[in-house]
Scaffold this motif. Structure first.
Motif, PDB file in Angstrom:
ATOM      1  N   ARG A  27       0.877  -1.171   0.000  1.00 27.59           N
ATOM      2  CA  ARG A  27       0.000   0.000   0.000  1.00 27.59           C
ATOM      3  C   ARG A  27       0.914   1.220   0.000  1.00 27.59           C
ATOM      4  N   LEU A  38      -3.982  10.806  -7.289  1.00 30.25           N
ATOM      5  CA  LEU A  38      -4.099   9.502  -7.957  1.00 30.25           C
ATOM      6  C   LEU A  38      -5.320   9.424  -8.874  1.00 30.25           C
ATOM      7  N   ARG A  39      -6.136  10.463  -8.893  1.00 30.20           N
ATOM      8  CA  ARG A  39      -7.354  10.451  -9.712  1.00 30.20           C
ATOM      9  C   ARG A  39      -7.005  10.111 -11.159  1.00 30.20           C
ATOM     10  N   LEU A  41      -5.781   7.210 -12.162  1.00 30.60           N
ATOM     11  CA  LEU A  41      -4.866   6.073 -12.197  1.00 30.60           C
ATOM     12  C   LEU A  41      -5.630   4.743 -12.166  1.00 30.60           C
ATOM     13  N   GLU A  42      -6.880   4.780 -11.695  1.00 28.33           N
ATOM     14  CA  GLU A  42      -7.690   3.557 -11.659  1.00 28.33           C
ATOM     15  C   GLU A  42      -8.000   3.022 -13.058  1.00 28.33           C
ATOM     16  N   ILE A  98      -1.390  -2.544 -10.626  1.00 31.45           N
ATOM     17  CA  ILE A  98      -2.307  -1.784  -9.767  1.00 31.45           C
ATOM     18  C   ILE A  98      -3.451  -2.702  -9.339  1.00 31.45           C
ATOM     19  N   ASP A 100      -5.682  -1.542  -6.484  1.00 37.95           N
ATOM     20  CA  ASP A 100      -6.752  -0.644  -6.038  1.00 37.95           C
ATOM     21  C   ASP A 100      -6.211   0.781  -5.956  1.00 37.95           C
ATOM     22  N   VAL A 101      -7.088   1.727  -6.202  1.00 36.77           N
ATOM     23  CA  VAL A 101      -6.734   3.148  -6.128  1.00 36.77           C
ATOM     24  C   VAL A 101      -7.789   3.851  -5.288  1.00 36.77           C
ATOM     25  N   ASP A 102      -7.339   4.663  -4.349  1.00 37.56           N
ATOM     26  CA  ASP A 102      -8.241   5.478  -3.544  1.00 37.56           C
ATOM     27  C   ASP A 102      -7.701   6.903  -3.564  1.00 37.56           C
ATOM     28  N   LEU A 106      -2.541   3.860  -2.888  1.00 40.19           N
ATOM     29  CA  LEU A 106      -2.484   3.004  -4.069  1.00 40.19           C
ATOM     30  C   LEU A 106      -2.066   1.624  -3.587  1.00 40.19           C
TER      31      LEU A 106
END
Length: 149
Positions: A27, A38-39, A41-42, A98, A100-102, A106
């Motif tokens: 993480r 990170l917006r 990157l998902e 990747i 998960d992205v929040d 990451l």
């Protein structure tokens, strides 16, 4: 020159090692100033993580020229022919999957960094930039990395 730490690695790996990184989930917790960065990157499957290898120690006499992992079967090569952590500038570079992205973290798989490692940057993996078709590498690299990931 200034380089800002943007976050830290959180995982169960507490000691440096030279193998079995492929299944390690890490993480990357961003510092508050970078939350939201990170917006988008998902939408990617992979990223490139740059880290500061904070436990590395470059000793010119020991590390400038050496056998990878100090294995006697490896050739004597210079530090810039290796991906060793004990380097003049201890910067790590790893392509990761990747998970998960929040907003402020990451979750990735395959990052070869221990718990607490400072993260310098996160970049999306662009095959147009980052992939090399038909690269040439010495045979010793293939042997060295058999159990790395």
């Amino acid at each position: 020159m200034e380089i800002a730490v943007i976050g830290y690695v959180e995982n169960d790996v507490i000691e440096r090692r030279d193998r079995d990184w492929g299944s390690v989930r890490s993480r990357i917790k961003l510092l508050n100033d970078y939350a939201g960065g990170l917006r988008g990157l998902e939408d990617f499957s992979h990223a490139i993580i740059l880290t500061y290898l904070h436990e590395a120690k470059f000793i010119r006499e020991k590390h400038l020229e050496r056998r990878p992992r100090n294995l006697p079967e490896m050739p004597l090569v210079g530090i810039f022919s290796q991906r060793a952590e004990d380097r003049p500038n201890p910067i790590g570079l790893t392509s990761v999957k990747i998970i998960d992205v929040d907003k402020d973290f990451l979750l990735v798989e395959g990052l070869d960094a221990i718990n607490g490692t400072p993260v310098l940057d996160i970049k999306p993996y662009y095959p147009q930039y980052d992939r090399i078709d038909d690269p040439i590498i010495p045979e010793w690299v293939t042997c060295l990395l058999e159990s790395y990931f």
